[in-house]
Design an enzyme around this catalytic site. Structure first.
Site: not given
Ligand SMILES: Cc1cc2nc3c(=O)[nH]c(=O)nc-3n(C[C@H](O)[C@H](O)[C@H](O)COP(=O)(O)OP(=O)(O)OC[C@H]3O[C@@H](n4cnc5c(N)ncnc54)[C@H](O)[C@@H]3O)c2cc1C
Length: 404
Positions: A142-143, A381-382
């Site tokens: 995700g991130s 978006e991050g």
């Molecule tokens: C309703 C909804 C709509 C969305 N729409 C889109 C879309 O249109 N297009 C798209 O591409 N994506 C979309 N997303 C995905 C969204 O961008 C991701 O959920 C988001 O980027 C976080 O990724 P993850 O959920 O995998 O969390 P992870 O990346 O697994 O992160 C989990 C936690 O760890 C933290 N974390 C991760 N890496 C670090 C680091 N290096 N340092 C400190 N903390 C960290 C994060 O902040 C988070 O709290 C959507 C998500 C939702 C829920």
């Protein structure tokens, strides 16, 4: 160059239009589509027809997302205040109405802002008027957007896309999807490019829709790409893989989309603040700006704190957009606006529920819905943490390898 944050008069009609759409079209159906997740808000078709008419008449309409402003050379000191500023303001006004419905407005997709950020002039001509969702996230990440596993293999005049994208906002409704995929995995993150793919196209399958905490009026899709062939001209920006430049190309997308999401948070927070003000006034609490907050009832002092955080978020968001319109690199400010507004949106909407008591917590008002809706604006978006990481790297001059 001095920053001028006075809103240009040419936007007045547009702001008014977006506000009317927010208040008169969105608000009356907010609860309906919150309860009926996955139902298509048919009322948006009327809005889409209105925007089509406005576009044909040469006005942007509330649906114009992430424009690049005009590209003419300007004398030093000229304040362009163009397309980005307009999109930001429209986004705030529409989200003030309802952020879930705002995310469903045709032609207002996050992919549209991505196209505006990266497309060549010819591509802007070709894709400037489509409705585009944005597909970066995959089941494996995700991130960490550098971890893209979807592939785009060149075959003659076409690219062949394979991979799965999850959580695609407007993914089942938009006419097109901006998909991030690697053109050569052996070259690392520099090989990640974005592609404009029609949603109704061989090899594209919308697998299912998510059920969510908030923004239930907005569809969130899982999409599979299987041997999906698209013309090579659908690769946004330059096809060249510049290993030295790295990830810069596609990452520019976020310079446009992050202020856009910040604007949504500013819009929904303003809705909560206004509702809270009237609840406090009904309870006999007047907000007196001529007296120190500490000399007023605790709820009023809290309201003033929330309002000042809101003001800071609003100004930071406008600044990021203004910089983009004036061609000043804004990656740092885009992340700052998203971090501040994302956090403030959640804080304001949740505090409003708390301070409004039963009115806030029940479905008698929209306060509880706005608290649920705002959370995503601090995630997609991050996330908040990722924005803070990016800001720290930029302020301290550290690379992503040095500060993780
Ligand atoms: C309703 C909804 C709509 C969305 N729409 C889109 C879309 O249109 N297009 C798209 O591409 N994506 C979309 N997303 C995905 C969204 O961008 C991701 O959920 C988001 O980027 C976080 O990724 P993850 O959920 O995998 O969390 P992870 O990346 O697994 O992160 C989990 C936690 O760890 C933290 N974390 C991760 N890496 C670090 C680091 N290096 N340092 C400190 N903390 C960290 C994060 O902040 C988070 O709290 C959507 C998500 C939702 C829920």
């Amino acid at each position: 160059m001095a920053i001028n944050l006075e809103l240009p008069r040419k936007f007045a009609a547009n702001i008014d239009q977006a506000r009317q759409a927010g208040l008169q079209v969105f608000r009356p159906i907010s609860r309906k589509y919150d309860l009926a997740e996955h139902d298509y808000p048919v009322e948006l078709d009327t809005l889409a027809a209105l925007y089509d008419g406005l576009a044909a008449a040469g006005q942007a309409g509330a649906g114009a997302a992430g424009g690049r402003g005009d590209t003419q050379e300007r004398p030093e000191g000229y304040n362009a205040n163009g397309g980005n500023m307009q999109s930001i303001i429209n986004s705030m006004e529409a989200s003030y109405g309802d952020v879930g419905l705002m995310l469903s407005i045709p032609y207002q997709g996050l992919g549209n802002a991505a196209i505006a950020a990266v497309a060549t002039d010819e591509q802007l001509e070709a894709f400037g008027k489509v409705w585009a969702a944005m597909a970066i996230t995959e089941p494996s990440f995700g991130s960490d957007s550098a971890a893209v596993t979807a592939t785009a293999d060149r075959d003659g005049d076409e690219y062949v896309l394979n991979g799965e994208k999850i959580f695609v906002t407007a993914g089942s409704r938009a006419s097109h999807i901006v998909v991030w995929a690697s053109v050569d995995k052996s070259l690392g993150r520099a090989a990640i490019k974005s592609f404009v793919v029609p949603r109704e196209h061989p090899g594209v399958t919308v697998e299912r829709l998510e059920e969510k905490l908030g923004i239930r009026a907005s569809d969130t899709a899982v999409i599979r790409f299987e041997n999906c062939r698209i013309p090579a001209s659908h690769l946004l920006g330059s096809p060249e893989v510049d290993v030295k430049k790295g990830f810069g190309g596609v990452m520019q997308t976020f310079d446009n989309t992050r202020p856009m999401v910040a604007a949504m948070a500013v819009g929904v927070a303003r809705a909560s603040l206004e509702e809270l003000r009237s609840v406090l006034e009904d309870a006999g609490l007047e907000i007196d700006y001529d007296r120190p907050a500490a000399d007023q009832p605790a709820a009023v002092a809290e309201f003033i704190r929330l309002e000042s955080d809101w003001e800071a978020s609003y100004l930071m968001t406008l600044r990021a957009a203004w910089m983009a319109d004036n061609k000043i690199p804004n990656s740092l400010e885009a992340s700052m606006s998203k971090a501040k507004a994302g956090r403030t949106g959640t804080d304001v909407t949740n505090k409003a529920v708390e301070l409004a008591g039963t009115v806030g917590y029940s479905e008698r008002s929209l306060l509880e819905k706005w608290a649920r809706d705002s959370k995503i604006l601090d995630i997609f978006e991050g996330t908040q943490q990722i924005q803070q990481l990016i800001i720290a790297r930029r302020v301290l001059g550290k690379s992503s390898a040095e500060l993780k």
